[in-house]
Design a protein around this motif. Structure first.
Motif, PDB file in Angstrom:
ATOM      1  N   ARG A   6      37.160  47.150  29.907  1.00  0.00           N
ATOM      2  CA  ARG A   6      37.114  45.750  29.470  1.00  0.00           C
ATOM      3  C   ARG A   6      36.340  44.929  30.472  1.00  0.00           C
ATOM      4  NH1 ARG A   6      38.973  44.248  33.899  1.00  0.00           N
ATOM      5  NH2 ARG A   6      41.123  44.409  34.562  1.00  0.00           N
ATOM      6  N   ALA A   8      36.402  41.093  31.753  1.00  0.00           N
ATOM      7  CA  ALA A   8      37.467  40.092  31.676  1.00  0.00           C
ATOM      8  C   ALA A   8      37.112  38.785  32.382  1.00  0.00           C
ATOM      9  CB  ALA A   8      38.745  40.695  32.268  1.00  0.00           C
ATOM     10  N   ASP A  42      40.151  35.789  30.129  1.00  0.00           N
ATOM     11  CA  ASP A  42      41.265  35.490  31.045  1.00  0.00           C
ATOM     12  C   ASP A  42      41.419  33.975  31.130  1.00  0.00           C
ATOM     13  OD1 ASP A  42      41.555  38.176  31.377  1.00  0.00           O
ATOM     14  OD2 ASP A  42      41.065  38.226  33.516  1.00  0.00           O
ATOM     15  N   TYR A 193      46.826  35.608  36.926  1.00  0.00           N
ATOM     16  CA  TYR A 193      45.970  36.729  36.543  1.00  0.00           C
ATOM     17  C   TYR A 193      46.439  38.094  37.074  1.00  0.00           C
ATOM     18  CZ  TYR A 193      42.514  40.065  37.954  1.00  0.00           C
ATOM     19  OH  TYR A 193      41.910  41.237  38.245  1.00  0.00           O
TER      20      TYR A 193
END
Ligand code: GLU
Length: 454
Positions: A6, A8, A42, A193
């Motif tokens: 991914r 992000a 995010d 995060y």
């Protein structure tokens, strides 16, 4: 094992060359291994994240040709984070703390004054229920920290050294005993995060986390989060960060190197992709015919652990080199949008002289537009006009015509070619006149040689 990676980014700004390098390394690896590449936004920082930035990120990735098979956004996954946090609370790995920022700051200053590292003292962990109730009665809201493995005497000791075999950096160790327990839930209930990323990576079955080396310490913490959640950890690869041509960190100058501004400056997506994927690797920096060719070359072992040098001049030069070998079919649509005809004959003639695709417009103007007269040697250009052969013209016309003119005028070398180039193109240099001549055509050539605007 099928690969899932991914990219992000936080939608708090536009993508820049540093982000794109991360995105590309993930995409190329997924492409090469037949895996999946996901986009994860995010956006837990709701103050700074905007839909406009999210849209900008999608546009930049699409422009580069980096397609993602699934998109996720952290702001829509709060229930998952709440559930994972409850699990960690039940396992004794999340604990509530009540210090304000000021109080934490004073603690750190006191520790530093005593020559101690400014690590959180775990006061929250030692609070009794009565103390906690008293703090809440004062109106304080708790924030929550993740209890890292520790050798704290009052707690069951856990090993503090986290190690992993990094895909790029080889054996890595982080001693989490030297870190503060990270805050994972803020007093307003929002998640950070470090935590949300682990919950997502575990749930989505991310197999490889490829990101910048500024996350190495985070990885130490996150490996412990995977363990605490009872999840298998992915493989980690941390690439080095970019430095400028001057050897200094690029981080402060990245704003000026947004994908959007490079696109506006005429950088081709494939030039940018080739450049950002190849700098800091053992492969030569060469234009690639497509992203698949780049994916075919991808190997973690080729990525250097030293910083990758990003030089905008080198990128521009690569852009030009790419255009010089770009086939007509790859740009036909864009040329048409620019109002440029001439087909492959035009493109093959001018491409070697382009720095950016936009430059093709000025060569199209030279061929089909009106030029101001530029006569340097009237005697020669008049003779040249008189000797022009009849049409049809092809790429042998130039040689025949110039041979006749050489004999008739007695001129040769620069004295012969420079006045011709200037009259025909209005420029000092450019594509081969041999190829330009049939594109300009007889009537325009004749008028230009005679000093008429044409
Ligand atoms: N949002 C994080 C960042 O942009 C993602 C890092 C990661 O790949 O885990 O730094």
């Amino acid at each position: 094992m099928s690969v899932t990676v991914r990219f992000a980014p936080s939608p708090t700004g536009r993508l820049h060359v540093g982000n794109i390098r991360t995105a590309l390394l993930n995409w190329l690896f997924a492409r090469q291994s037949g895996g999946a590449f996901w986009l994860r936004l995010d956006d837990t920082d709701t103050q700074r994240s905007t839909e406009e930035f999210a849209e900008g990120i999608r546009r930049d990735l699409e422009w580069l040709g980096l397609r993602w098979s699934r998109e996720e956004r952290q702001s829509l996954r709060t229930d998952r984070y709440v559930a994972a946090a409850e699990l960690l609370k039940a396992r004794g790995r999340l604990y509530s703390c009540y210090e304000s920022e000021d109080e934490l700051d004073r603690k750190r200053k006191r520790q530093l004054a005593r020559g101690l590292p400014p690590i959180y003292d775990r006061a929250g962990l030692k609070l009794t229920d009565t103390e906690r109730a008293a703090l809440e009665a004062e109106g304080r809201k708790p924030h929550w920290r993740f209890r890292l493995a520790n050798s704290d005497a009052d707690l069951a000791p856990l090993p503090t050294i986290v190690s992993w075999n990094d895909l790029i950096r080889g054996d890595q160790t982080v001693d989490v005993g030297s870190l503060s327990d990270p805050v994972v839930i803020r007093a307003d209930g929002s998640f950070l995060y470090t935590f949300t990323s682990v919950v997502d990576d575990a749930e989505f079955g991310v197999t490889h986390v490829i990101r910048g080396e500024d996350h190495v310490t985070n990885t130490g913490v996150q490996v412990q989060l995977f363990e605490a959640l009872g999840k298998e950890q992915p493989a980690f690869g941390h690439h080095s960060l970019l430095i400028g041509a001057d050897g200094h960190a690029l981080s402060k100058r990245l704003g000026a190197l947004s994908i959007e501004s490079l696109r506006e400056a005429g950088i081709e997506p494939l030039a940018l992709a080739s450049y950002t994927a190849l700098i800091g690797t053992s492969d030569p920096i060469e234009p690639q015919p497509n992203l698949d060719a780049l994916a075919g070359r991808f190997a973690f072992s080729k990525i250097s652990t030293g910083p990758a040098r990003f030089d905008p001049e080198e990128l521009k030069a690569l852009n030009a080199r790419l255009l010089h070998v770009t086939p007509y079919a790859a740009v036909a649509g864009r040329l048409e949008e620019m109002g440029i005809g001439g087909g492959a004959a035009f493109w093959d003639t001018v491409r070697g002289n382009l720095s950016v695709l936009e430059d093709a417009a000025s060569w199209w103007q030279v061929i089909g537009g009106e030029l101001a007269p530029q006569i340097e040697d009237r005697e020669l250009t008049d003779k040249a006009a008189a000797l022009l052969p009849a049409e049809p013209w092809d790429d042998t016309t130039w040689d025949t015509w110039v041979a006749a003119l050489k004999t008739a005028s007695g001129r040769k070398g620069r004295a012969l070619f420079h006045p011709l180039r200037l009259a025909l193109t209005g420029r000092e240099d450019g594509p081969e006149l041999k190829q330009l001549l049939p594109l300009i055509g007889r009537s325009r050539t004749e008028a230009r040689l005679l000093g008429r605007a044409a």
